[in-house]
Motif scaffolding. Structure first.
Motif, short mmCIF file in Angstrom:
data_model
loop_
_atom_site.label_atom_id
_atom_site.label_comp_id
_atom_site.label_asym_id
_atom_site.label_seq_id
_atom_site.Cartn_x
_atom_site.Cartn_y
_atom_site.Cartn_z
N GLY A 22 0.82 -1.21 0.00
CA GLY A 22 0.00 0.00 0.00
C GLY A 22 0.85 1.25 0.00
N THR A 23 0.27 2.36 0.49
CA THR A 23 0.97 3.64 0.51
C THR A 23 2.07 3.62 1.56
OG1 THR A 23 -1.03 4.80 -0.18
CG2 THR A 23 0.72 6.14 0.77
N ALA A 24 3.30 3.89 1.14
CA ALA A 24 4.44 3.88 2.05
C ALA A 24 4.83 5.27 2.51
CB ALA A 24 5.64 3.21 1.38
N ALA A 25 4.53 6.30 1.72
CA ALA A 25 4.90 7.67 2.07
C ALA A 25 4.10 8.64 1.21
CB ALA A 25 6.39 7.90 1.86
N VAL A 26 3.96 9.86 1.70
CA VAL A 26 3.28 10.92 0.96
C VAL A 26 4.15 12.17 1.03
CG1 VAL A 26 1.32 12.52 0.94
CG2 VAL A 26 0.94 10.07 1.29
N SER A 27 4.39 12.78 -0.12
CA SER A 27 5.15 14.02 -0.22
C SER A 27 4.22 15.16 -0.60
CB SER A 27 6.26 13.90 -1.27
OG SER A 27 6.75 15.17 -1.66
N VAL A 28 4.33 16.28 0.13
CA VAL A 28 3.62 17.51 -0.24
C VAL A 28 4.69 18.58 -0.46
CG1 VAL A 28 1.92 19.23 0.42
CG2 VAL A 28 1.60 16.84 1.12
N ALA A 29 4.95 18.90 -1.73
CA ALA A 29 6.01 19.84 -2.08
C ALA A 29 5.40 21.13 -2.59
CB ALA A 29 6.92 19.23 -3.15
N THR A 30 5.88 22.25 -2.07
CA THR A 30 5.39 23.58 -2.44
C THR A 30 6.45 24.29 -3.27
OG1 THR A 30 4.08 23.71 -0.40
CG2 THR A 30 4.53 25.77 -1.56
N TYR A 31 6.11 24.58 -4.53
CA TYR A 31 7.04 25.24 -5.45
C TYR A 31 6.62 26.69 -5.67
CZ TYR A 31 8.82 20.65 -6.86
OH TYR A 31 9.39 19.41 -6.87
N ARG A 32 7.60 27.57 -5.80
CA ARG A 32 7.30 28.95 -6.17
C ARG A 32 6.66 28.96 -7.55
NH1 ARG A 32 11.93 33.17 -4.47
NH2 ARG A 32 10.83 34.24 -6.14
N ALA A 33 5.46 29.52 -7.65
CA ALA A 33 4.75 29.52 -8.92
C ALA A 33 5.46 30.37 -9.97
CB ALA A 33 3.32 30.02 -8.73
N ASP A 34 6.30 31.32 -9.54
CA ASP A 34 7.00 32.17 -10.50
C ASP A 34 8.29 31.52 -10.99
OD1 ASP A 34 8.23 32.38 -8.02
OD2 ASP A 34 8.86 34.44 -8.33
N THR A 35 8.59 30.30 -10.54
CA THR A 35 9.81 29.63 -10.99
C THR A 35 9.52 28.34 -11.74
OG1 THR A 35 10.11 28.28 -9.01
CG2 THR A 35 11.07 30.49 -8.97
N CYS A 36 8.27 27.93 -11.83
CA CYS A 36 7.97 26.60 -12.36
C CYS A 36 6.92 26.64 -13.46
CB CYS A 36 7.43 25.70 -11.24
SG CYS A 36 8.54 25.50 -9.87
N ARG A 37 7.04 25.68 -14.37
CA ARG A 37 6.00 25.42 -15.35
C ARG A 37 5.80 23.91 -15.41
NH1 ARG A 37 8.89 26.28 -21.29
NH2 ARG A 37 10.43 24.64 -21.03
N LEU A 38 4.64 23.48 -15.87
CA LEU A 38 4.33 22.07 -15.97
C LEU A 38 4.39 21.64 -17.43
CD1 LEU A 38 1.30 21.79 -13.55
CD2 LEU A 38 3.73 21.66 -13.04
N THR A 39 5.02 20.51 -17.69
CA THR A 39 5.05 19.96 -19.05
C THR A 39 4.53 18.53 -18.99
OG1 THR A 39 7.34 19.19 -18.80
CG2 THR A 39 7.01 21.39 -19.73
N PHE A 40 3.89 18.11 -20.05
CA PHE A 40 3.30 16.77 -20.12
C PHE A 40 3.84 16.06 -21.36
CE2 PHE A 40 0.48 19.52 -17.84
CZ PHE A 40 0.03 18.76 -16.78
N GLY A 41 4.28 14.82 -21.18
CA GLY A 41 4.82 14.04 -22.29
C GLY A 41 4.18 12.67 -22.37
N ASP A 42 4.64 11.86 -23.29
CA ASP A 42 4.08 10.53 -23.49
C ASP A 42 4.27 9.64 -22.27
OD1 ASP A 42 3.34 11.26 -26.00
OD2 ASP A 42 5.11 10.41 -26.97
N THR A 43 5.31 9.93 -21.48
CA THR A 43 5.61 9.09 -20.33
C THR A 43 4.97 9.61 -19.05
OG1 THR A 43 7.66 10.34 -20.02
CG2 THR A 43 7.79 8.30 -21.29
N GLY A 44 4.19 10.68 -19.14
CA GLY A 44 3.54 11.21 -17.95
C GLY A 44 3.90 12.66 -17.73
N MET A 45 3.63 13.16 -16.54
CA MET A 45 3.84 14.56 -16.22
C MET A 45 5.22 14.80 -15.68
SD MET A 45 1.87 16.87 -13.45
CE MET A 45 2.79 16.09 -12.15
#
Length: 250
Positions: free
Chosen positions: A218-241
């Motif tokens: 089952g679930t072994a760990a959970v990560s909650v990561a907070t990124y500066r929105a002015d430093t990051c963008r999201l990209t999506f590819g064939d292998t996932g996000m």
């Protein structure tokens, strides 16, 4: 920066003003330069300060501006590319994952995290705090929640506190066979502790990336990561996000 007529523009005033300001940033301002105060800008463009604030907030969200404690609103630096996601996902703490261990304590997580972990309400878990650093500046802060059952070999005697304790939890976690993980992303507002860690103002836009790590049990760990929105963008590819940082913090 010149004046502009906004009354006859069909789109919202703040949106048109944002476009005008964006062009002015490219033309009239250098990276890191401090913008004039709100009263001066509002008078220059003939708009209410509330309209100006909406435009500035949108430009901050898009990564064009940064609000800095004790400094004011400055022009954001040029883009840089630093990958924070890859097709070869592994346990947190693996070599070259880009995070620095800060501390680890035992605490009861929020209800939403408990639900993801599937652990009993009120039961404390190992909570590891890490930071993501680019060019010497923190651009993300993470809380990694690990139930005691996931790290049965952890010894409090070997690493009682601090970064050593955090590294010990990560080391023990990596002894498990990782079956997979899932990840979700949402836009949020910086809490006071994360804002301080990331040199942002409380309430500043951030990207919250939640990751669950699975084993056969089952679930072994959970990560909650907070990124500066002015430093990051999201990209999506064939292998996932994947998540790609696009601006260096200043």
């Amino acid at each position: 920066m010149g004046t502009t007529q906004l009354e006859s523009v069909p789109e919202p005033k703040y949106w048109h003003l944002k476009t005008v300001l964006s062009e002015a940033l490219d033309r009239d301002f250098a990276v890191g330069e401090i913008l004039p105060n709100e009263r001066e800008l509002a008078a220059r463009f003939g708009v209410a300060r509330a309209t100006l604030r909406q435009a500035l907030e949108q430009l901050e969200l898009e990564g064009r501006l940064q609000r800095r404690r004790g400094v004011g609103t400055t022009v954001a630096p040029p883009r840089v590319g630093v990958a924070v996601g890859s097709t070869g996902h592994g346990w947190p703490g693996e070599a070259a994952d880009g995070w620095e261990a800060v501390d680890a304590v035992e605490a009861v997580p929020a209800g939403a995290v408990l639900a993801l972990l599937g652990t009993e309400a009120g039961r404390p878990v190992h909570t590891v705090r890490r930071t993501r650093v680019t060019q010497g500046q923190a651009v993300a802060a993470e809380l990694l929640y690990v139930p005691a059952a996931s790290v049965p070999g952890l010894s409090a005697i070997d690493a009682p506190a601090g970064p050593a304790r955090a590294r010990a939890v990560l080391r023990e976690l990596q002894r498990l066979a990782l079956d997979g993980q899932d990840r979700s992303v949402e836009l949020g507002s910086a809490r006071a502790d994360d804002a301080k860690e990331l040199d942002r103002l409380p309430g500043a836009p951030v990207l919250v990336v939640t990751t669950r790590y699975f084993t056969a049990e089952g679930t072994a760990a959970v990560s909650v990561a907070t990124y500066r929105a002015d430093t990051c963008r999201l990209t999506f590819g064939d292998t996932g996000m994947e998540i790609t940082e696009t601006r260096a913090a200043s």
